[in-house]
Design an enzyme around this catalytic site. Structure first.
Site, PDB file in Angstrom:
ATOM      1  N   SER A 207     -31.961  -5.474 -15.257  1.00 59.45           N
ATOM      2  CA  SER A 207     -33.124  -6.321 -14.635  1.00 59.45           C
ATOM      3  C   SER A 207     -34.232  -5.351 -14.898  1.00 59.45           C
ATOM      4  O   SER A 207     -34.676  -5.203 -15.804  1.00 59.45           O
ATOM      5  CB  SER A 207     -32.881  -6.632 -13.141  1.00 59.45           C
ATOM      6  OG  SER A 207     -33.746  -7.442 -12.768  1.00 59.45           O
ATOM      7  N   ASP A 419     -28.659 -16.745 -17.415  1.00 61.26           N
ATOM      8  CA  ASP A 419     -29.724 -16.058 -16.812  1.00 61.26           C
ATOM      9  C   ASP A 419     -31.244 -16.762 -17.173  1.00 61.26           C
ATOM     10  O   ASP A 419     -31.690 -16.727 -18.277  1.00 61.26           O
ATOM     11  CB  ASP A 419     -29.768 -14.641 -17.191  1.00 61.26           C
ATOM     12  CG  ASP A 419     -31.081 -14.019 -16.337  1.00 61.26           C
ATOM     13  OD1 ASP A 419     -31.378 -14.353 -15.367  1.00 61.26           O
ATOM     14  OD2 ASP A 419     -31.212 -12.829 -17.064  1.00 61.26           O
ATOM     15  N   HIS A 475     -27.945 -13.430 -14.282  1.00 56.52           N
ATOM     16  CA  HIS A 475     -28.755 -12.162 -14.009  1.00 56.52           C
ATOM     17  C   HIS A 475     -27.881 -11.120 -13.589  1.00 56.52           C
ATOM     18  O   HIS A 475     -27.243 -11.473 -12.168  1.00 56.52           O
ATOM     19  CB  HIS A 475     -30.000 -12.543 -13.221  1.00 56.52           C
ATOM     20  CG  HIS A 475     -31.018 -11.362 -13.384  1.00 56.52           C
ATOM     21  ND1 HIS A 475     -31.580 -11.186 -14.537  1.00 56.52           N
ATOM     22  CD2 HIS A 475     -31.557 -10.693 -12.586  1.00 56.52           C
ATOM     23  CE1 HIS A 475     -32.595 -10.135 -14.417  1.00 56.52           C
ATOM     24  NE2 HIS A 475     -32.549  -9.773 -13.296  1.00 56.52           N
TER      25      HIS A 475
END
Length: 498
Positions: A207, A419, A475
């Site tokens: 991330s 994601d 994600h």
């Protein structure tokens, strides 16, 4: 500590944390106060903030002694070691002296290392079947990456997880400070653990750590070139669903949504023409584009951005999680029709329910005592701290990737292909700008005879960059596909093609 307090105030209670007490001293201005205090109290502060490492033998919620080596501790960084970074270190369950050493940075910025441990790649996770509303239960994670690697999970930047600072000035941080403090942490950690200095070293994260990890990897390389000790055996880096170029990452959402069938051909075609392919930095005077993007937002508002197969639930963190029951009312369900259970479903479920267990568990004093968290150093534990005083100073690290590849490091970039926070199409786009040679083109990779994703191998002698998608992953892909991600990392560490 009472001796320290006696300098300023007779009878001051020694149970008050030092950093809180000093914060209220009416001596000078904020900056002058701390300089004056530190001049007189430096030895005491270093004692208070000194290095600490403790082996954790057991954890509440997990029966018996831990079947793996867990160490927790603090390492001070910055001026006067004012910033105290908390870490968890887990030795490889296979061969600690031979397996890679990984420094793992969770994204956010401000998401705790415990989030990566509990929900992604750590040696234990929640046993939801055995957990009660006030007593979360743990179980071992059979797909933990610590089965094949030694991993340092770091609460960074300061203000994340159990990391804290002794002065408020040190909480003012940015991308450059975060990378620099993480580098200082790693150097000091390796000095304290010389037995791991020869292990292959990888810098890793997911991330928002997509910004910090390349910066930190470059600092390690430059430190080695400058002769700084200890010399680190840097082999490369790895990133999951990484933020890289913030503008292009966000701009890839609309094409991704259309590719996944979330937007109609008509709406996508209109937006593409009206917005001229730019859906992020929009000129508000372009009414046609603005109207198209409002329609796009309406189409996507009920979908969980981190995984497009799940509903969008708005999380309201509990005011106090200590002793609080797990309660679905803590989730704001403002789309009740969307979230009504279907026939055969026992209840409405949202992924945010899973995260509530971490608040309850990590806020338990017994857990904090077991982890040897310094009492009074944080106001409350949160999984992702959105109140950080953080300045985003770096928005694009593509050139750093180019530099690292030219310097000969290997890299693994992977994306959960469901994601929508950092869509894989955007990641593929910036990898394409690196001008690497494709050694093996887009092809399926498998786990237990099933397609687990698609992969491409890029080369720039002597560097190799592997890109892989994780089929069905969101994600932070290992949270959704732990088995597949474990197979991926195990193969990559052992230099096999995924």
């Amino acid at each position: 500590m009472s001796i320290i307090f006696a300098i300023f105030k007779e009878g001051a209670p020694n149970e008050i944390p030092l950093h809180q007490y000093l914060r209220n001293l009416p001596l000078f201005s904020k900056s002058m106060k701390w300089r004056w205090v530190l001049c007189f109290l430096a030895p005491c502060l270093l004692f208070r903030s000194g290095l600490s490492q403790t082996v954790v033998k057991s954890l509440p919620g997990l029966p018996g002694d831990l079947p793996f080596y867990l160490e927790t501790g603090y390492i001070g960084v910055g001026e006067w070691e004012d910033v105290q970074l908390f870490y968890y270190f887990v030795k490889s369950e296979r061969s600690p002296k031979d397996d890679p050493l990984v420094l793992w940075l969770t994204g956010g910025p401000g998401c705790s290392a415990l989030s990566a441990i509990l929900y992604e790649i750590g040696p234990f996770t929640f046993d939801y079947d055995k957990s009660t509303r006030d007593r979360p239960a743990l179980k071992l994670n059979e797909y933990s990456w610590t089965k094949v690697a030694n991993i340092i999970f770091l609460d960074q930047p300061v203000g994340t997880g159990f990391s804290y600072a002794n002065s408020w000035e040190s909480y003012n941080i940015n991308d450059n400070i975060s990378a620099a403090e993480s580098y200082e942490f790693l150097r000091k950690w390796l000095k304290l653990h010389p037995e791991f200095q020869s292990n292959p070293l990888y810098i890793a994260g997911d991330s928002y750590s997509g910004i910090i990890v390349p910066m930190l990897t470059l600092q390690v390389d430059e430190g080695n070139n400058a002769g700084l000790k200890p010399r680190m055996n840097l082999e490369g880096y790895l990133l999951g669903n990484p933020a890289t170029n913030i503008s292009s990452d966000r701009n890839s959402i609309v094409p991704f949504a259309h590719l996944k069938g979330l937007l109609s051909d008509e709406l996508y075609g209109s937006a593409k023409i009206d917005c001229n392919g730019d859906y992020f930095d929009v000129n508000l005077s372009n009414a046609a584009c603005v109207n198209d993007l409002e329609a796009v937002t309406k189409c996507l508002e009920n979908i969980y951005e981190a995984n497009i197969l799940e509903p969008n639930c708005l999380l309201m963190a509990p005011k106090s999680t200590v002793g609080r029951a797990w309660d679905s009312s803590l989730i704001i369900e403002d789309r009740s029709l969307l979230l009504l259970p279907t026939p055969g479903a026992s209840r409405v479920w949202c992924r945010s329910y899973n995260y509530l267990y971490s608040y309850i568990w990590a806020s338990d004093k017994a857990v904090q005592d077991a982890l040897h968290v310094r009492e009074g150093t944080i106001e409350k534990w949160v999984r992702c701290n959105e109140t950080l005083s953080y300045t985003y100073t770096v928005s694009d690290v593509i050139d750093i990737h180019k530099d690292l590849i030219k310097r000969g490091y290997r890299a693994l970039i992977y994306s959960g292909d469901h994601d929508m926070v950092v869509p894989y199409v955007g990641t593929l786009a910036w990898i394409g700008t690196l001008n690497l040679t494709i050694s093996r083109d887009w092809e399926a990779w498998f786990v237990d005879g099933q397609v687990a994703g698609y992969t491409t191998l890029y080369s720039y002698f002597p560097s190799l960059l592997t890109y892989a998608t994780v089929k069905g992953g969101g994600h932070t892909a290992p949270e959704y596909k732990p088995k597949e991600c474990f197979a991926m990392i195990n193969r990559w560490f052992d230099y096999y093609y995924i």
